[in-house]
Write a protein that holds these residues in place. Structure first.
Motif, mmCIF file in Angstrom:
data_model
loop_
_atom_site.group_PDB
_atom_site.id
_atom_site.type_symbol
_atom_site.label_atom_id
_atom_site.label_comp_id
_atom_site.label_asym_id
_atom_site.label_seq_id
_atom_site.Cartn_x
_atom_site.Cartn_y
_atom_site.Cartn_z
ATOM 1 N N ILE A 145 6.021 37.416 69.181
ATOM 2 C CA ILE A 145 7.437 37.004 69.046
ATOM 3 C C ILE A 145 8.191 38.023 68.183
ATOM 4 C CG2 ILE A 145 8.958 35.268 68.001
ATOM 5 C CD1 ILE A 145 6.866 33.153 68.861
ATOM 6 N N LEU A 146 7.558 38.405 67.064
ATOM 7 C CA LEU A 146 8.201 39.404 66.180
ATOM 8 C C LEU A 146 8.458 40.708 66.937
ATOM 9 C CD1 LEU A 146 6.345 39.289 62.732
ATOM 10 C CD2 LEU A 146 8.718 38.694 63.194
ATOM 11 N N LEU A 147 7.471 41.117 67.714
ATOM 12 C CA LEU A 147 7.589 42.377 68.458
ATOM 13 C C LEU A 147 8.720 42.298 69.491
ATOM 14 C CD1 LEU A 147 6.385 45.183 69.082
ATOM 15 C CD2 LEU A 147 4.808 44.082 70.666
ATOM 16 N N SER A 148 8.785 41.185 70.231
ATOM 17 C CA SER A 148 9.844 41.041 71.246
ATOM 18 C C SER A 148 11.218 41.028 70.589
ATOM 19 C CB SER A 148 9.694 39.727 72.011
ATOM 20 O OG SER A 148 8.406 39.579 72.466
ATOM 21 N N GLN A 149 11.293 40.311 69.478
ATOM 22 C CA GLN A 149 12.563 40.219 68.736
ATOM 23 C C GLN A 149 13.016 41.609 68.290
ATOM 24 O OE1 GLN A 149 12.630 36.770 65.954
ATOM 25 N NE2 GLN A 149 13.136 38.305 64.434
ATOM 26 N N GLN B 245 23.689 42.312 85.108
ATOM 27 C CA GLN B 245 24.717 42.617 84.105
ATOM 28 C C GLN B 245 25.098 41.362 83.311
ATOM 29 O OE1 GLN B 245 26.113 45.562 83.178
ATOM 30 N NE2 GLN B 245 26.848 44.201 81.570
ATOM 31 N N ALA B 246 25.286 40.267 84.033
ATOM 32 C CA ALA B 246 25.683 39.023 83.370
ATOM 33 C C ALA B 246 24.589 38.549 82.436
ATOM 34 C CB ALA B 246 25.978 37.945 84.423
ATOM 35 N N ARG B 247 23.326 38.642 82.896
ATOM 36 C CA ARG B 247 22.209 38.199 82.057
ATOM 37 C C ARG B 247 22.116 39.065 80.807
ATOM 38 N NH1 ARG B 247 19.437 37.429 86.864
ATOM 39 N NH2 ARG B 247 18.380 39.425 86.689
ATOM 40 N N LEU B 248 22.305 40.374 81.003
ATOM 41 C CA LEU B 248 22.218 41.312 79.881
ATOM 42 C C LEU B 248 23.310 41.023 78.854
ATOM 43 C CD1 LEU B 248 20.433 43.718 79.203
ATOM 44 C CD2 LEU B 248 22.136 45.205 80.231
ATOM 45 N N SER B 249 24.530 40.807 79.351
ATOM 46 C CA SER B 249 25.645 40.553 78.434
ATOM 47 C C SER B 249 25.434 39.260 77.668
ATOM 48 C CB SER B 249 26.951 40.464 79.212
ATOM 49 O OG SER B 249 27.208 41.700 79.804
ATOM 50 N N GLU B 250 24.903 38.249 78.367
ATOM 51 C CA GLU B 250 24.679 36.965 77.706
ATOM 52 C C GLU B 250 23.615 37.109 76.623
ATOM 53 O OE1 GLU B 250 24.007 33.757 80.495
ATOM 54 O OE2 GLU B 250 22.937 32.675 78.919
ATOM 55 N N LEU B 251 22.555 37.839 76.955
ATOM 56 C CA LEU B 251 21.473 38.061 75.989
ATOM 57 C C LEU B 251 21.999 38.811 74.767
ATOM 58 C CD1 LEU B 251 18.363 38.020 75.368
ATOM 59 C CD2 LEU B 251 18.285 40.275 76.434
ATOM 60 N N GLU B 252 22.760 39.867 75.021
ATOM 61 C CA GLU B 252 23.290 40.655 73.911
ATOM 62 C C GLU B 252 24.245 39.840 73.056
ATOM 63 O OE1 GLU B 252 24.876 44.031 75.915
ATOM 64 O OE2 GLU B 252 22.900 44.926 76.207
ATOM 65 N N ALA B 253 25.098 39.058 73.734
ATOM 66 C CA ALA B 253 26.049 38.245 72.962
ATOM 67 C C ALA B 253 25.303 37.252 72.078
ATOM 68 C CB ALA B 253 26.973 37.501 73.919
ATOM 69 N N ARG B 254 24.220 36.694 72.604
ATOM 70 C CA ARG B 254 23.472 35.711 71.817
ATOM 71 C C ARG B 254 22.719 36.391 70.665
ATOM 72 N NH1 ARG B 254 20.086 31.555 75.159
ATOM 73 N NH2 ARG B 254 22.163 30.766 75.643
ATOM 74 N N ARG C 52 13.531 38.249 59.363
ATOM 75 C CA ARG C 52 13.041 38.088 60.747
ATOM 76 C C ARG C 52 12.768 36.626 61.068
ATOM 77 N NH1 ARG C 52 9.630 43.656 60.323
ATOM 78 N NH2 ARG C 52 10.920 44.847 61.762
ATOM 79 N N GLU C 53 12.235 35.918 60.080
ATOM 80 C CA GLU C 53 11.953 34.497 60.287
ATOM 81 C C GLU C 53 13.268 33.727 60.463
ATOM 82 O OE1 GLU C 53 9.279 33.124 60.922
ATOM 83 O OE2 GLU C 53 9.717 31.001 60.661
ATOM 84 N N GLN C 54 14.265 34.064 59.630
ATOM 85 C CA GLN C 54 15.571 33.410 59.750
ATOM 86 C C GLN C 54 16.210 33.725 61.104
ATOM 87 O OE1 GLN C 54 17.391 31.189 57.850
ATOM 88 N NE2 GLN C 54 15.362 30.984 56.924
ATOM 89 N N PHE C 55 16.041 34.963 61.522
ATOM 90 C CA PHE C 55 16.596 35.355 62.827
ATOM 91 C C PHE C 55 15.971 34.489 63.925
ATOM 92 C CE2 PHE C 55 16.955 37.611 66.769
ATOM 93 C CZ PHE C 55 18.207 38.209 66.718
ATOM 94 N N TRP D 3 17.958 31.960 66.252
ATOM 95 C CA TRP D 3 17.882 32.241 67.691
ATOM 96 C C TRP D 3 17.521 30.962 68.452
ATOM 97 C CZ3 TRP D 3 19.015 35.660 71.363
ATOM 98 C CH2 TRP D 3 18.320 35.642 72.563
ATOM 99 N N LEU D 4 16.532 30.231 67.967
ATOM 100 C CA LEU D 4 16.125 28.992 68.617
ATOM 101 C C LEU D 4 17.231 27.936 68.517
ATOM 102 C CD1 LEU D 4 12.383 28.821 67.463
ATOM 103 C CD2 LEU D 4 13.266 29.453 69.717
ATOM 104 N N GLU D 5 17.918 27.905 67.353
ATOM 105 C CA GLU D 5 19.018 26.939 67.190
ATOM 106 C C GLU D 5 20.132 27.185 68.208
ATOM 107 O OE1 GLU D 5 18.613 26.107 62.372
ATOM 108 O OE2 GLU D 5 20.224 27.380 63.134
#
Lengths: 203, 192
Positions: free
Chosen positions: A40-44, B120-129, B177-180, B184-186
């Motif tokens: 997970i860390l690596l993908s992130q 493109q749409a998937r990429l933009s959504e991923l980046e925005a998130r 990283r843990e907070q991220f 991310w899950l939230e």
């Protein structure tokens, strides 16, 4: 190993900063849960690194140089070479005098003399203070480790707060440091700590 | 002919060579703007902060000594400026002026024939998130993650920039990283 320690070990391994990479590799081979966390860390990390970043337009440097010419900004040679050392020496002497007076007669007020001096310095030229400290510490990051062990009582804890007990070594040992520090905001705390380091580096 | 090092360019700039300073700016402008952009969320603010940072470096050229990496000094100044900016913006109650996603970068991908509309749409959504997740972190966690993942600084360089011990960098980065991951899950993010 608790959860936080595992996170730290895996994060450092990911960055190639592990203290014992072979032990981490053995852990990843034998513990599926640790392996999953690492993946997970690596993908992130890979996803963040792929994020696009804006680039400076072709005119950025041109505009900057024009701005410097407009402001007739020149490298600060004369002032820094002439006045700054004097100002720095005066400030160091002033703060040391404040510390000495505080040892002789602790102030009734809870506002620390050093905090007051930091404030005054910041009002005079915060950038100069920052640049001097940054330059010294940037020149030798390892010095921080050595100095912090000397000034153990002044080191912040995991939350960035300074210890409320445990007398710091050296010239501040008789001062009610924790009382002073309680009055500082986080910025002042940071500068205070850096000032201690800077004085120690002055020898 | 060898490319001059940063400190050689600094020496030339000290002697009054503005072209040398211009070369120094061009060498570091993208990294600095990227850092300020990720910290502030605004391209305009990022450019202003980067300009201010270079102006300060120019003013203090005589104080800089080549013991440290030039980029460490630069990022250290940029960090101070962005943290002050964020604090002032918070006091003024100012919101982010635009999403973190770079308009130019998105535009470039829209025009790229390799990207289908779906991908493109998937990429933009991923980046925005991803960017929204970064935005939700505290400035302390965001800066360390940006310096490491986006600017590629090593632990020693980050320690010098944020003026903390290397051990603190190690633990703070793990927490960031843990907070991220939690944020991310939230936000409903799944596997990356």
């Amino acid at each position: 190993m608790n959860n936080d320690q595992l996170s730290e070990v895996l994060s450092a391994y990911l960055d190639g900063e592990s203290r014992d990479p072979e032990a981490v590799e053995r852990l990843l081979e034998s513990d599926p849960a640790a392996r999953r966390r690492y993946d997970i860390l690596l993908s992130q990390s890979q996803a963040l690194r792929r994020l696009p970043s804006p680039e400076a337009g072709p005119e950025f440097a041109v505009r900057l140089l024009a701005r410097l010419r407009e402001q007739q900004t020149r490298p600060y040679r004369g002032w820094v070479m002439g006045v700054a050392p004097w100002m720095l020496a005066a400030a160091v002497a002033f703060v040391l005098a404040a510390a000495y007076l505080a040892i002789q007669a602790p102030p009734e007020s809870r506002v620390s003399p050093i905090a007051t001096e930091i404030q005054k310095w910041r009002e005079i030229d915060p950038d100069l203070l920052d640049s001097i400290l940054l330059e010294r510490i940037a020149a030798d990051p390892d010095a921080l480790d050595a100095l912090e062990s000397e000034y153990a009582g002044v080191s912040p804890d995991a939350d960035g707060r300074y210890a409320a007990d445990g007398a710091p070594a050296g010239m501040y040992e008789d001062l009610p440091l924790d009382t002073w520090i309680e009055d500082l905001n986080p910025d002042e705390e940071a500068v205070f700590r850096e000032l201690l380091v800077a004085y120690a580096m002055e020898g | 002919m060898n490319t001059p090092s940063d400190w050689e360019l600094v020496a030339l700039a000290r002697a009054g060579d503005d072209q040398a300073f211009g070369a120094l700016v061009r060498r570091h402008e993208n990294g600095l703007i990227a850092f300020c952009h990720r910290m502030t969320g605004s391209r305009d603010d990022a450019e202003d902060l980067a300009q201010e940072c270079f102006i300060r470096v120019y003013r203090y050229l005589w104080r800089l000594r080549p013991e440290a990496k030039f980029s460490t000094v630069l990022f250290g100044m940029a960090r101070n400026l962005t943290l002050n900016f964020l604090r002032d913006a918070k006091r003024r109650g100012r919101c982010r002026t635009q999403p973190l996603t770079s308009h130019d970068a998105v535009q470039e991908r829209v025009c790229n024939p390799l990207h289908t509309p779906d991908s493109q749409a998937r990429l933009s959504e991923l980046e925005a998130r991803l960017e929204r997740t970064l935005e939700l972190l505290s400035p302390e966690h965001r800066e360390i993650l940006v310096l490491r993942e986006l600017n590629g600084l090593d632990y020693d360089a980050i320690a010098a920039v944020i003026r903390r011990r290397k051990g603190t960098v190690r633990s703070r980065l793990a927490r960031a990283r843990e907070q991220f991951r939690i944020r991310w899950l939230e936000l409903g993010g799944g596997d990356l």
